[in-house]
Write a protein that holds these residues in place. Structure first.
Motif, mmCIF file in Angstrom:
data_model
loop_
_atom_site.group_PDB
_atom_site.id
_atom_site.type_symbol
_atom_site.label_atom_id
_atom_site.label_comp_id
_atom_site.label_asym_id
_atom_site.label_seq_id
_atom_site.Cartn_x
_atom_site.Cartn_y
_atom_site.Cartn_z
ATOM 1 N N LYS A 130 34.143 36.933 50.430
ATOM 2 C CA LYS A 130 33.943 38.389 50.391
ATOM 3 C C LYS A 130 34.665 39.071 51.544
ATOM 4 C CE LYS A 130 30.460 41.988 50.223
ATOM 5 N NZ LYS A 130 29.048 42.327 50.176
ATOM 6 N N LYS A 131 34.550 38.507 52.745
ATOM 7 C CA LYS A 131 35.193 39.083 53.934
ATOM 8 C C LYS A 131 36.711 39.176 53.755
ATOM 9 C CE LYS A 131 36.328 37.863 58.656
ATOM 10 N NZ LYS A 131 36.393 36.750 59.561
ATOM 11 N N LEU A 132 37.305 38.149 53.131
ATOM 12 C CA LEU A 132 38.753 38.106 52.969
ATOM 13 C C LEU A 132 39.245 38.815 51.707
ATOM 14 C CD1 LEU A 132 39.479 34.438 54.112
ATOM 15 C CD2 LEU A 132 39.448 36.534 55.478
ATOM 16 N N GLY A 133 38.307 39.284 50.873
ATOM 17 C CA GLY A 133 38.684 39.999 49.655
ATOM 18 C C GLY A 133 39.113 39.099 48.518
ATOM 19 N N ALA A 134 38.619 37.871 48.497
ATOM 20 C CA ALA A 134 39.020 36.900 47.481
ATOM 21 C C ALA A 134 38.374 37.188 46.132
ATOM 22 C CB ALA A 134 38.641 35.491 47.931
ATOM 23 N N ASP A 135 39.127 36.913 45.079
ATOM 24 C CA ASP A 135 38.539 36.941 43.741
ATOM 25 C C ASP A 135 37.904 35.577 43.463
ATOM 26 O OD1 ASP A 135 40.656 35.207 43.023
ATOM 27 O OD2 ASP A 135 41.760 36.742 41.913
ATOM 28 N N LYS A 136 37.480 35.336 42.249
ATOM 29 C CA LYS A 136 36.778 34.078 41.950
ATOM 30 C C LYS A 136 37.670 32.850 42.091
ATOM 31 C CE LYS A 136 37.285 34.178 36.911
ATOM 32 N NZ LYS A 136 36.551 34.212 35.643
ATOM 33 N N TYR A 137 38.975 33.034 42.149
ATOM 34 C CA TYR A 137 39.918 31.932 42.311
ATOM 35 C C TYR A 137 40.331 31.744 43.779
ATOM 36 C CZ TYR A 137 40.182 32.710 37.318
ATOM 37 O OH TYR A 137 39.859 32.894 36.000
ATOM 38 N N GLY A 138 39.766 32.554 44.669
ATOM 39 C CA GLY A 138 40.134 32.485 46.076
ATOM 40 C C GLY A 138 41.443 33.203 46.376
ATOM 41 N N MET A 139 41.859 34.063 45.459
ATOM 42 C CA MET A 139 43.137 34.754 45.562
ATOM 43 C C MET A 139 42.908 36.250 45.774
ATOM 44 S SD MET A 139 45.347 32.238 44.736
ATOM 45 C CE MET A 139 46.806 32.824 43.892
ATOM 46 N N LYS A 140 43.971 36.961 46.139
ATOM 47 C CA LYS A 140 43.909 38.413 46.231
ATOM 48 C C LYS A 140 45.309 38.989 46.077
ATOM 49 C CE LYS A 140 43.664 40.767 50.003
ATOM 50 N NZ LYS A 140 42.973 41.620 50.827
ATOM 51 N N LYS A 141 45.364 40.289 45.869
ATOM 52 C CA LYS A 141 46.637 40.983 45.706
ATOM 53 C C LYS A 141 47.136 41.467 47.065
ATOM 54 C CE LYS A 141 48.712 45.054 43.623
ATOM 55 N NZ LYS A 141 48.446 46.312 42.922
ATOM 56 N N TYR A 142 48.416 41.286 47.277
ATOM 57 C CA TYR A 142 49.112 41.793 48.454
ATOM 58 C C TYR A 142 50.348 42.542 47.946
ATOM 59 C CZ TYR A 142 46.575 37.959 50.778
ATOM 60 O OH TYR A 142 45.611 37.097 51.237
ATOM 61 N N ILE A 143 51.082 43.121 48.869
ATOM 62 C CA ILE A 143 52.399 43.669 48.553
ATOM 63 C C ILE A 143 53.404 42.918 49.425
ATOM 64 C CG2 ILE A 143 53.904 45.690 48.485
ATOM 65 C CD1 ILE A 143 51.546 45.870 46.507
ATOM 66 N N MET A 144 54.402 42.317 48.773
ATOM 67 C CA MET A 144 55.439 41.603 49.499
ATOM 68 C C MET A 144 56.658 42.500 49.641
ATOM 69 S SD MET A 144 57.424 38.017 48.775
ATOM 70 C CE MET A 144 56.103 36.971 49.357
ATOM 71 N N ALA A 145 57.239 42.480 50.822
ATOM 72 C CA ALA A 145 58.464 43.232 51.089
ATOM 73 C C ALA A 145 59.583 42.257 51.409
ATOM 74 C CB ALA A 145 58.261 44.180 52.267
ATOM 75 N N PHE A 146 60.700 42.436 50.736
ATOM 76 C CA PHE A 146 61.915 41.724 51.107
ATOM 77 C C PHE A 146 62.699 42.660 52.015
ATOM 78 C CE2 PHE A 146 60.723 39.677 47.137
ATOM 79 C CZ PHE A 146 60.821 38.341 47.490
ATOM 80 N N LEU A 147 62.959 42.229 53.228
ATOM 81 C CA LEU A 147 63.728 43.020 54.181
ATOM 82 C C LEU A 147 65.197 42.688 53.973
ATOM 83 C CD1 LEU A 147 60.832 42.453 55.457
ATOM 84 C CD2 LEU A 147 61.884 43.106 57.588
ATOM 85 N N LYS A 148 65.969 43.711 53.611
ATOM 86 C CA LYS A 148 67.385 43.515 53.308
ATOM 87 C C LYS A 148 68.245 44.294 54.286
ATOM 88 C CE LYS A 148 66.749 42.935 48.337
ATOM 89 N NZ LYS A 148 67.213 43.421 47.033
#
Length: 154
Positions: free
Chosen positions: A33-51
């Motif tokens: 719960k503290k880390l924001g995990a779903d039932k699979y232990g996963m969560k959504k982030y936004i990844m940035a590719f620095l170009k």
């Protein structure tokens, strides 16, 4: 004698195999719960590719000053819990590195990228994508601080 050695070897191997057998870790609902995990232990982030951006600084002192400001911004975002992973690629290519933001939307990540001095200067641009990964990434910054003996911005 050969049978005795064989029996001892087999017994040792059996004990080692049993000792190395791993059991499934116990689910930690509070940490999930503290880390924001779903039932699979996963969560959504936004990844940035620095170009590479359109601006190339030719003055080495100005480049170093911009790099230090970029690193300081990274540290600030990490300390705020908004940036969970950041790092450069070590080969010479147009994609220079990545950020993984702990935000729900691309718009939020875009706002954070605009705080970066290298983005403001045009030496970097960022390409943003939704990313689904382990919620354990949220612990990276805390663990990293226990491993670093020096800081890039010191």
């Amino acid at each position: 004698m050969k049978k005795l050695i064989l029996i001892i070897t087999m017994a040792t191997l059996s004990v080692n195999c049993l000792a190395q057998k791993q059991t499934k870790p116990v689910y930690d609902a509070a940490l999930a719960k503290k880390l924001g995990a779903d039932k699979y232990g996963m969560k959504k982030y936004i990844m940035a590719f620095l170009k590479e951006g359109p601006t190339r600084l030719t003055d080495s002192a100005a480049r170093m000053q911009l790099q230090m400001a970029h690193l300081k911004n990274i540290s600030k975002l990490a300390d705020e819990g908004k940036l969970v992973v950041a790092g450069p690629f070590l080969d010479d290519q147009p994609i220079k590195g990545i950020f993984i933001f702990n935000v729900a939307t691309i718009e939020e990540a875009k706002t954070l990228t605009e705080t970066d001095p290298a983005i403001k200067a045009g030496s970097l641009i960022m390409e943003l994508h939704p990313f689904y990964c382990s919620a354990a990434l949220m612990e990276v910054v805390k663990i990293h601080h226990t491993l670093e003996n020096a800081n890039f911005t010191d």
